[in-house]
Design an enzyme around this catalytic site. Structure first.
Site, PDB file in Angstrom:
ATOM      1  N   ARG A  95     -10.537 -11.148   0.864  1.00  0.00           N
ATOM      2  CA  ARG A  95     -11.409 -12.279   0.119  1.00  0.00           C
ATOM      3  C   ARG A  95     -10.724 -13.648   0.193  1.00  0.00           C
ATOM      4  NH1 ARG A  95     -11.272  -8.825  -5.167  1.00  0.00           N
ATOM      5  NH2 ARG A  95     -11.079  -7.157  -3.585  1.00  0.00           N
ATOM      6  N   LYS A 128       0.925  -1.216   0.117  1.00  0.00           N
ATOM      7  CA  LYS A 128      -0.001  -0.172   0.133  1.00  0.00           C
ATOM      8  C   LYS A 128       0.854   1.143  -0.005  1.00  0.00           C
ATOM      9  CE  LYS A 128      -4.023  -1.758   2.582  1.00  0.00           C
ATOM     10  NZ  LYS A 128      -4.906  -1.508   1.365  1.00  0.00           N
TER      11      LYS A 128
HETATM   12  N1  BES Z   1      -8.418  -3.803   3.641  1.00  0.00           N
HETATM   13  C1  BES Z   1      -8.462  -3.351   2.383  1.00  0.00           C
HETATM   14  C2  BES Z   1      -9.820  -2.472   1.911  1.00  0.00           C
HETATM   15  C3  BES Z   1      -9.848  -1.158   2.952  1.00  0.00           C
HETATM   16  C4  BES Z   1      -9.296   0.073   2.318  1.00  0.00           C
HETATM   17  C5  BES Z   1     -10.624  -1.289   4.173  1.00  0.00           C
HETATM   18  C6  BES Z   1      -9.732   1.003   2.982  1.00  0.00           C
HETATM   19  C7  BES Z   1     -10.755  -0.081   4.723  1.00  0.00           C
HETATM   20  C8  BES Z   1     -10.049   1.396   4.205  1.00  0.00           C
HETATM   21  C9  BES Z   1      -8.424  -4.310   1.369  1.00  0.00           C
HETATM   22  O1  BES Z   1      -7.717  -5.445   1.598  1.00  0.00           O
HETATM   23  C10 BES Z   1      -7.782  -3.985   0.242  1.00  0.00           C
HETATM   24  O2  BES Z   1      -6.728  -3.495   0.118  1.00  0.00           O
HETATM   25  N2  BES Z   1      -8.492  -3.929  -1.006  1.00  0.00           N
HETATM   26  C11 BES Z   1      -8.158  -3.426  -2.093  1.00  0.00           C
HETATM   27  C12 BES Z   1      -8.720  -4.439  -3.222  1.00  0.00           C
HETATM   28  C13 BES Z   1      -7.912  -4.017  -4.574  1.00  0.00           C
HETATM   29  C14 BES Z   1      -6.497  -4.563  -4.625  1.00  0.00           C
HETATM   30  C15 BES Z   1      -8.619  -4.980  -5.505  1.00  0.00           C
HETATM   31  C16 BES Z   1      -8.731  -1.886  -2.195  1.00  0.00           C
HETATM   32  O3  BES Z   1      -9.739  -1.777  -1.879  1.00  0.00           O
HETATM   33  O4  BES Z   1      -7.962  -1.423  -3.098  1.00  0.00           O
HETATM   34 ZN    ZN Z   2      -5.679  -5.394   1.427  1.00  0.00          ZN
END
Ligand code: BES
Ligand code: ZN
Ligand code: ZN
Length: 470
Positions: free
Chosen positions: A321, A247
């Site tokens: 997921r 991230k």
């Molecule tokens: N934990 C995150 C989602 C999230 C983002 C929760 C902001 C709370 C606040 C999740 O694991 C994630 O990173 N999802 C990605 C998915 C993408 C890589 C397909 C996202 O939402 O960008």
């Molecule tokens: Zn994630």
């Protein structure tokens, strides 16, 4: 702060401060109309006016109904947290508003001060709600129930807010174990070897680069003659760095909250067991830390999930997921439930779709969704439905494995994540399952409604309300 509920004629304390609700309309008939208006108070929702010499805190509400009252009381709590009043009196305007006043008081008062070396002290020691009803037995029960649910919500908030160096898979499992002992729940925990035996290849891959061992937690509340059996599944990413698909620095901050689904599930089973509901509830949690390292799982890896469905990893940040795929499969095999609900901070896309205040609900059964809309209305937790369709499902196709963990297009990300989970729901359970994306609603950087900074406890009031209505 202690909260009390008594009959008005038994209230003997000297009233230091009384809280009263005003709409723009009812302000016209207020005893202190002139003073309130001179101070600029118009009865607008969440506006406040304290008349110190009159011992009055006036709270503006759009209407005298639960969602407005809950929010107004919470605003008053925030304002009073820096005042010097010790005792507050609230005369109950009507029985229907009792739960909202309790929730507004407890949740609005909530502060997480564990890491403050000099926490600000809140002077407010005692809030007493009084009723003019001749017999308050029934109201007393509503009061107790609302208090239990509000406290379970704070329990959930506390775990969400705990720093990731302190709350990691093993300590979350220990916390669940402690809860099981306090509340007489059954408790089973699988760690590294147990997960390997269960062939949970997707969940294990996500946690592989962490110094902490992933944990599968199963708590069960089993009353004698349950009316229904419910399985709850929670995403428990005690930290989500994104893994090798790292991230950006600013998005990583707050990712201790990626365990909020697990924390919600713990809060729900705590509330249900303390309310002695005659519903059997199982809580399944995948507690995992998503980190980087030489042995980290990688984009291009192919994972064999517990259900034997193979998954192409295209982004290691779509890890929730993967964990849920295995935990959902495990939960369905272990318990034949009437309903299966999963709670997860699954996608940033859900916040784009619905805004940060609303939980996204996905699933196949419109009837079940409507049942949850009712629970949303009476609990005050906001929900919105996001519709599945087969065109979006096609975007998860993989050229090399059975399914890809990300969509090939950048739109509808909350729904494609829900559709990914759907792949792991057995045919006979399709109409029994709903997915709750709490990415936006579980955590806040500023107060809103009855939420303060940090974890909100999203899911606890909503699901407990649903279970009480069964
Ligand atoms: N934990 C995150 C989602 C999230 C983002 C929760 C902001 C709370 C606040 C999740 O694991 C994630 O990173 N999802 C990605 C998915 C993408 C890589 C397909 C996202 O939402 O960008
Ligand atoms: Zn994630
Ligand atoms: Zn995540």
């Amino acid at each position: 702060m202690q909260l009390y509920f008594i009959k008005e004629d038994q209230y003997k304390a000297k009233v230091e401060l009384s809280l009263e609700f005003y709409t723009a309309e009812s302000l016209e008939d207020a005893q202190q109309k002139e003073l309130l208006e001179r101070a600029g108070f118009k009865g607008e929702q969440d506006s406040l006016c304290i008349l110190h010499e009159k011992g009055l805190i006036a709270c503006g509400v759009e209407a005298l109904e639960s969602s407005c009252v809950r929010s107004a009381v919470a605003s008053a709590m925030r304002a009073l947290s820096s005042a010097q009043y010790k005792v507050l009196h609230i005369a109950l305007p009507s029985c229907e508003l009792l739960a909202a006043i309790v929730e507004g008081s407890v949740l609005g008062n909530y502060q997480f001060t564990t890491y403050k070396s000099k926490p600000k002290t809140n002077a407010l020691e005692n809030i007493t709600i009084t009723s003019t009803s001749a017999d308050i037995t029934q109201e007393q029960e509503l009061f107790d129930t609302a208090l239990t649910i509000a406290q379970a919500t704070c329990f959930t908030r506390d775990i969400v807010n705990t720093a990731p160096q302190e709350m990691y898979p093993e300590t979350l499992a220990q916390l669940a174990k402690d809860l099981s002992q306090e509340n007489k729940l059954e408790c089973t925990i699988l760690d590294g070897d147990g997960l390997k035996e269960e062939q949970m290849g997707a969940m294990l891959a996500v946690g592989r680069a962490s110094v902490h061992q992933s944990q599968l937690i199963h708590l069960a509340y089993k009353p004698k003659n349950p009316k229904k059996v419910i399985s709850l599944v929670g995403k428990g990413l005690t930290y989500d760095s994104g893994g090798l698909s790292l991230k950006p620095a600013t998005s990583m901050v707050t990712m201790k909250m990626d365990k909020a689904g697990a924390c919600a599930v713990l809060g729900i089973i705590k509330a249900v067991s303390e309310l002695d509901l005659d519903i059997e509830v199982h809580a399944f949690i995948g507690a995992v830390e998503n980190m980087i390292g030489g042995n980290a799982y990688k984009p291009d890896d192919i994972l064999i999930s517990r259900s034997k469905t193979t998954i192409e990893v295209r982004n290691t940040d779509a890890e929730g997921r993967l964990v849920l795929a295995d935990v959902l499969d495990y939960a369905q095999e272990k318990v034949q439930a009437d309903y299966i609900f999963d709670f997860a901070t699954l996608t940033g896309a859900c916040m784009i779709a619905l805004g940060q205040y609303t939980t996204g609900i996905m699933g196949h059964s419109n009837k079940l969704k409507h049942h949850l809309f009712d629970a949303s209305n009476s609990s005050g937790e906001l929900v919105g439905s996001l519709p599945f369709n087969r065109h979006l499902k096609k975007l998860l196709k993989s050229d090399i494995a059975d399914i890809s963990n990300t969509s090939s297009k950048p739109f509808g990300g909350a729904i494609t994540a829900g559709l990914f989970l759907d792949t792991f729901i057995k045919e006979e359970n399709k109409d029994k399952w709903l997915h709750f994306d709490i990415a936006g609603s579980a955590y806040t950087d500023a107060p809103w409604d009855c939420n303060n900074f940090g974890g909100t406890g999203a899911g606890v009031r909503l699901m407990t309300q649903f279970l009480r209505s069964l």
